[in-house]
Design an enzyme around this catalytic site. Structure first.
Site, PDB file in Angstrom:
ATOM      1  N   GLU A  86      51.828   6.645 -22.364  1.00  0.00           N
ATOM      2  CA  GLU A  86      51.636   5.964 -23.632  1.00  0.00           C
ATOM      3  C   GLU A  86      50.319   5.199 -23.688  1.00  0.00           C
ATOM      4  O   GLU A  86      49.614   5.222 -24.679  1.00  0.00           O
ATOM      5  CB  GLU A  86      52.804   5.008 -23.896  1.00  0.00           C
ATOM      6  CG  GLU A  86      52.798   4.545 -25.334  1.00  0.00           C
ATOM      7  CD  GLU A  86      53.941   3.612 -25.635  1.00  0.00           C
ATOM      8  OE1 GLU A  86      54.633   3.210 -24.697  1.00  0.00           O
ATOM      9  OE2 GLU A  86      54.117   3.280 -26.807  1.00  0.00           O
ATOM     10  N   ASP A  87      50.027   4.484 -22.605  1.00  0.00           N
ATOM     11  CA  ASP A  87      48.908   3.538 -22.662  1.00  0.00           C
ATOM     12  C   ASP A  87      47.629   4.036 -22.029  1.00  0.00           C
ATOM     13  O   ASP A  87      46.592   3.403 -22.141  1.00  0.00           O
ATOM     14  CB  ASP A  87      49.301   2.226 -21.952  1.00  0.00           C
ATOM     15  CG  ASP A  87      50.502   1.578 -22.622  1.00  0.00           C
ATOM     16  OD1 ASP A  87      50.722   1.889 -23.803  1.00  0.00           O
ATOM     17  OD2 ASP A  87      51.201   0.791 -21.971  1.00  0.00           O
TER      18      ASP A  87
END
Ligand code: MN
Length: 721
Positions: A86-87
């Protein structure tokens, strides 16, 4: 790697490895955990958390929590990697290449869940979110990672704003702690609850903590003395054991205080846990303790013979201990203790360690899933058997519905086969009506695109755009259909009012009644009353759309002489084989079934002679007949006809749950076809309006009987408009 080992919270890779190695023997598996750490470390480098520390400490802490519940190496690795997709700059493909399908799938699952915004104050939604988490996590391990992730976030909640703290604490208490409970992970459940309470009600939390502190010395002494007594007793009878003094969580004390108990009355503040080797020794120990310390009546519970749905096993009893203090005593084996503290994950790990070959890893087996569904049984208040419940949750969550997301992460629940138009209307009718296009997972799709589970859907709108009638063929939800129809009905409404007005005026002219004599305020009021409407516009509308015969309006004020002379009843002289209705004495007459009361084959019926439009057939108890007065004629059903009749029923629900699915399942049992279902009243209780096609009264009554058998159904009514 030395530079990586410095940490603010003093966590090092070695700590994780050390804890994991306590129960994971395979060196290859430990190597993968190390590899996951190195990968995550590289990907997160340069990132910091709100609390100021390097980002990597978050996944490392998550991994530590996972080792404390004896998670397997794949779960720990995925825990270390859980925020990478996600990051960070990392694709699914890259991760799969490095770590294979299973670990990547786990990380994908956690990433999916992190896109959902769980904040809500609506109780219905809380249950629904729990179901979503279960439904979306194809593998229980995803939920365990999510719980560990949430627990560490709760531990570092101080870094967030007060508003965020409260919101996160609510989510933890409403959604994540119960899930931990259902999975039997007491350790995580109880810490989540305590942390939540600390942020939601800090004064209460610190008050209880202080009181516990003040009484601690005294309690410790009594518990110690009691512990000695029991140890001596069990040693005398050669039962090897371990005794733990047990502290109650602050949240569980708060719960009891909240139920009106005084702090001093919470007798099970004094608690002991006795751990023995075998199930048999559990009962032996219990017998010995009961023989020496008098048990409190009705407090004995045998969860060994009858485990709780989350697999918890233990004997519970409360006894009068030394100096008259009450002690809550739990007796269980080491294995039961592991499961009670750490949940089903521990169960597998424990068996593994004991070398039992029959037990599998925590893999995605049907059995595991089933077990988990069973463990969430008490999410439901229905009096269903566990098997029924499992099936219904599976149906509801996995088979019939899909979950899509707005770009902001809000969940939209839709039936399978739904399209972006359904999605748009589900957000808001206004959004639906102004839809011009849709983007799904960053790709432009046509409006009849079939949405899939977990699609992220962005609806493009244009304020001046309006629905198209073609949409009726593209949408899946009957609610969407109704909303689209309502849009056109509203548009058509003005047209119908015009038409109705014209039609009444035309008839007045024909019957030579001056407009001024007819359209008096008094007359209009009387007409409104007799048709049970409040606005004369509704009379125009009714006439315009054909629901109210023009003459019946005028007849309220000026009786039609001609019609009064019409025959009341005539004997049957012939049969019109083609029609579904046989009209006494009249052959080849135009017959319509009234759409106010929707008669179906088998109903008791009566005909009404309209002027110039044949005969309209009503059910004998239709209230509209009163207004139609003397122009009735005997009619009967033609038994030779085999067709389906349109009917409409109202199902009154006595709770606030969503029963759409149940109703549809019920109906499908009876072979009745459904034209549409809508909720016409959403307050405390709902009413579903269901449009059906039935072969006749027999089938309709059978359906009503089936519906009435549901405990959530208050009553079922056929509509008469
Ligand atoms: Mn995280």
């Amino acid at each position: 790697m030395s530079s990586l080992s410095k940490t603010i919270e003093n966590i090092k890779l070695e700590n994780i490895i050390e804890k994991a190695s306590l129960y994971i023997d395979d060196k290859e598996q430990i190597k993968i955990i190390e590899k996951a750490y190195n990968f995550a470390y590289k990907k997160h480098s340069g990132q910091y958390r709100k609390s100021g520390e390097e980002y990597i400490y978050h996944p490392m802490n998550v991994a530590i929590i996972l080792t404390s519940v004896y998670a397997d190496y794949e779960t720990i690795s995925a825990g270390l990697l859980h925020d990478v997709l996600e990051d960070c700059d990392c694709t699914d493909e890259e991760m799969e290449e490095e770590f294979g399908k299973t670990i990547t799938k786990l990380v994908q699952g956690v990433t999916k869940l992190s896109k959902i915004n769980f904040s809500t104050e609506n109780e219905y939604l809380i249950d629904y979110y729990k179901k979503i988490i279960v439904g979306m996590s194809e593998d229980v391990r995803v939920i365990i990672i999510k719980l560990a992730d949430r627990l560490h976030n709760m531990r570092t909640l101080w870094a967030l704003s007060e508003e965020k703290q409260k919101q996160k604490a609510h989510e933890a208490l409403d959604i994540f702690a119960p899930l931990a409970h259902h999975l039997g992970i007491h350790r995580i459940k109880s810490e989540l609850e305590d942390l939540s309470l600390r942020y939601l009600k800090p004064d209460v939390f610190y008050d209880i903590a202080e009181k516990l502190n003040k009484t601690k010395l005294e309690r410790d002494r009594i518990v110690y003395d009691m512990q000695e007594e029991i140890t001596n007793l069990l040693n005398e009878h050669h039962i090897p054991h371990e005794i733990k003094g047990r502290s109650k969580s602050i949240y569980s004390i708060y719960n009891k205080l909240d139920k009106g108990k005084k702090f001093s009355d919470i007798y099970d503040l004094l608690a002991l846990r006795i751990i023995v080797n075998t199930e048999q020794e559990c009962y032996l120990a219990l017998g010995l303790i009961h023989s020496k310390f008098r048990p409190l009546p009705k407090r004995f519970k045998d969860y060994v013979a009858m485990p709780k749905p989350n697999m918890y096993q233990s004997l519970h009893t409360t006894v009068f201990g030394i100096e008259g203090y009450l002690f809550e005593v739990q007796i269980r084996t080491y294995e039961m203790d592991e499961v009670a503290e750490n949940g089903i994950a521990a169960h597998w790990a424990y068996k593994e360690n004991k070398g039992s070959k029959s037990s599998a890893n925590l893999t995605n087996t049907t059995e595991q899933k089933l077990q988990f569904f069973k463990s969430i049984i008490d999410l439901s208040h229905d009096k269903m058997s566990s098997e029924e419940f499992v099936n219904s949750v599976k149906d509801e969550v996995l088979n019939n519905n899909i979950y899509c997301f707005t770009p902001k992460g809000d969940v939209i629940e839709l039936p399978k086969g739904a399209t972006p138009i359904d999605f748009a209307y589900k957000i808001h009718t206004k959004v639906g009506e102004s839809t011009i296009g849709a983007i799904v997972n960053n790709n432009i799709v046509p409006l009849d695109y079939e949405l899939k589970n977990n699609d992220i859907v962005k609806i493009n709108t244009n304020k001046s755009s309006t629905p198209s009638k073609e949409w009726l063929n593209m949408v899946k939800c009957s609610a969407t259909k109704n909303k689209i129809r309502a849009f056109f009905t509203k548009n058509d409404k003005e047209l119908y009012i015009e038409k109705g007005k014209y039609s009444i005026e035309k008839e007045l002219r024909k019957r030579k009644i001056p407009f001024n004599d007819f359209f008096t305020e008094e007359n209009m009021e009387q007409i409104n009353k007799s048709f049970k409407v409040t606005d004369f516009e509704d009379i125009y509308l009714g006439v315009g759309n054909g629901k109210i015969p023009t003459n019946s309006v005028i007849n309220v004020i000026f009786k039609d002489k001609e019609a009064e002379a019409a025959p009341k009843t005539v004997k049957v002289t012939s049969k019109n084989i083609d029609a579904d209705i046989i009209v006494s004495g009249i052959d080849k007459v135009k017959v319509n079934l009234a759409n106010c009361c929707n008669p179906v084959y088998g109903d008791e019926i009566v005909g009404y002679i309209t002027k110039g439009n044949g005969i309209t057939v009503h059910r004998i108890n239709c209230h509209n007949l009163e207004m139609l007065e003397d122009r009735t004629i005997d009619v009967s059903w033609n038994t030779n006809i085999n067709k389906r009749y349109s009917s409409c029923i109202l199902v009154y629900i006595n709770d606030s749950e969503n029963h759409m699915l149940d109703l549809i399942q019920n109906i499908s049992l009876t072979n009745v076809s459904v034209d549409g279902i809508k909720v016409i009243n959403r307050g405390d209780k709902s009413v579903y309006e269901i449009n059906l096609y039935v072969t006749g009264l027999e089938q309709l009554n059978k359906l009503i009987l089936v519906l009435n058998k549901n405990s959530f159904v208050e009553k079922v009514e056929r509509t008469i408009r």
